[in-house]
Design a protein around this motif. Structure first.
Motif, PDB file in Angstrom:
ATOM      1  N   PRO A 229      41.431  31.566  36.054  1.00  0.00           N
ATOM      2  CA  PRO A 229      40.932  31.642  37.432  1.00  0.00           C
ATOM      3  C   PRO A 229      39.994  32.839  37.597  1.00  0.00           C
ATOM      4  N   VAL A 230      39.357  32.923  38.761  1.00  0.00           N
ATOM      5  CA  VAL A 230      38.598  34.111  39.129  1.00  0.00           C
ATOM      6  C   VAL A 230      39.180  34.677  40.413  1.00  0.00           C
ATOM      7  N   TYR A 231      39.102  36.007  40.536  1.00  0.00           N
ATOM      8  CA  TYR A 231      39.578  36.702  41.731  1.00  0.00           C
ATOM      9  C   TYR A 231      38.376  37.192  42.528  1.00  0.00           C
ATOM     10  N   LEU A 232      38.396  36.944  43.832  1.00  0.00           N
ATOM     11  CA  LEU A 232      37.305  37.394  44.680  1.00  0.00           C
ATOM     12  C   LEU A 232      37.825  37.596  46.101  1.00  0.00           C
ATOM     13  N   ASP A 233      37.705  38.809  46.604  1.00  0.00           N
ATOM     14  CA  ASP A 233      38.014  39.122  47.998  1.00  0.00           C
ATOM     15  C   ASP A 233      39.396  38.625  48.425  1.00  0.00           C
ATOM     16  N   GLY A 234      40.399  38.926  47.617  1.00  0.00           N
ATOM     17  CA  GLY A 234      41.768  38.587  47.996  1.00  0.00           C
ATOM     18  C   GLY A 234      42.168  37.152  47.751  1.00  0.00           C
ATOM     19  N   HIS A 235      41.344  36.400  47.018  1.00  0.00           N
ATOM     20  CA  HIS A 235      41.652  35.003  46.734  1.00  0.00           C
ATOM     21  C   HIS A 235      41.449  34.703  45.254  1.00  0.00           C
TER      22      HIS A 235
END
Length: 291
Positions: A229-235
């Motif tokens: 997965p990727v993490y971006l801005d709390g998601h």
């Protein structure tokens, strides 16, 4: 443009791959300004001059039965090139001097496999001990640690010495996804045997088995077996093997949205500075969604 077209070596009798998912050349290269590092697991690791392509050093003496082919990529940390050798027979990490190829440290995996048959043989010929993941680095409490997903557990190590710091055991195997760091936690994929995504709180005082104290949530629905997965801005954004893309709240593990996209997926998701997330299927089709 091809500047160098030179055979480094060949392997006349490699182990059969046994499936169509992996290959003998799956590990990605690592590079710095001066050198390029190519690793094919136990079949060989070589350092080349980045400008000329000339060989600087090679290692072909790091044993490991890949069984279904190598998958873990080499990573650079300081003056070290770190290799992950999660085989059916042995499972270890080794740090090499990136300039000379000499071994700096070696650390064996520590886990209870629980796969010995009554006759003393290893269940599934050691396939349940295999993994294909690549380590990641992050700073915790002012100190950099290396987090490495393997079969039956994820470990944290001191990259300077190879010392094990903590571990999170689980039942999964054939892990390919890399760990993802964000929001004060590491998100790890437990691999085959019904993949789960776990959030583990990062703590400078963590030691030993922290599965009972630091695992904050576990997600089962729509978790990929192979991709990261990727993490971006709390998601967290991900797509499972069968083509269900989803967004998960990193703090709670609750699903924000999910949508089926056509195709089968093995490649990891990517995100851009424009906050777009990219998913790539196995037939070459790309999907772009707004984060």
């Amino acid at each position: 443009m091809v500047l160098v077209n030179r055979k480094l070596w060949d392997n006349p009798d490699p182990e059969p791959l046994g499936n169509k998912v992996n290959s003998y050349g799956s590990p990605s290269a690592a590079a710095d300004a001066e050198r390029v590092y190519l690793s094919f697991g136990s079949y060989g690791t070589v350092c080349l001059d980045a400008q000329s392509g000339d060989e600087i050093w090679r290692r072909r003496d790091l044993p490991c039965s890949h069984l279904r082919g190598p998958g873990s990529s080499p990573v650079l940390w300081g003056d070290f090139l770190i290799l992950t050798m999660d085989g059916a027979d042995v499972q270890y990490l080794v740090a090499l001097d990136k300039k000379t190829g000499k071994t700096i440290w070696r650390q064996d995996r520590s886990t209870e496999w629980g796969d010995i048959e009554p006759d003393g043989s290893i269940k599934a010929d050691g396939d349940l001990r295999k993994a294909y993941s690549t380590p990641v680095f992050t700073e915790v409490g002012g100190k950099e640690i290396m987090i490495s997903i393997g079969a039956r557990a994820t470990w944290a190590y001191d990259p300077a010495t190879g010392k094990e710091l903590w571990q999170v055991p689980y039942a999964g195997f054939s892990n390919a996804s890399r760990a993802v760091v964000g929001d004060g936690a590491v998100f790890l994929n437990t691999g085959y045997g019904k993949a789960q995504l776990w959030r583990v709180r990062l703590d400078p005082a963590a030691a030993g088995d922290i599965s009972g104290s630091h695992v904050e949530w576990k997600l089962i629905k729509n978790v990929p077996q192979r991709s990261t997965p990727v993490y971006l801005d709390g998601h967290l954004y991900m797509v499972d093997d069968g083509g269900i893309a989803s967004c998960v709240d990193a703090k709670t593990g609750e699903q924000v949205w999910s949508e089926r996209v056509r195709g089968n997926f093995s490649a990891s998701a990517l995100c851009s500075a424009e906050k777009r997330v990219y998913f790539f299927d196995e037939r070459g089709k790309s999907y772009v969604v707004a984060a």
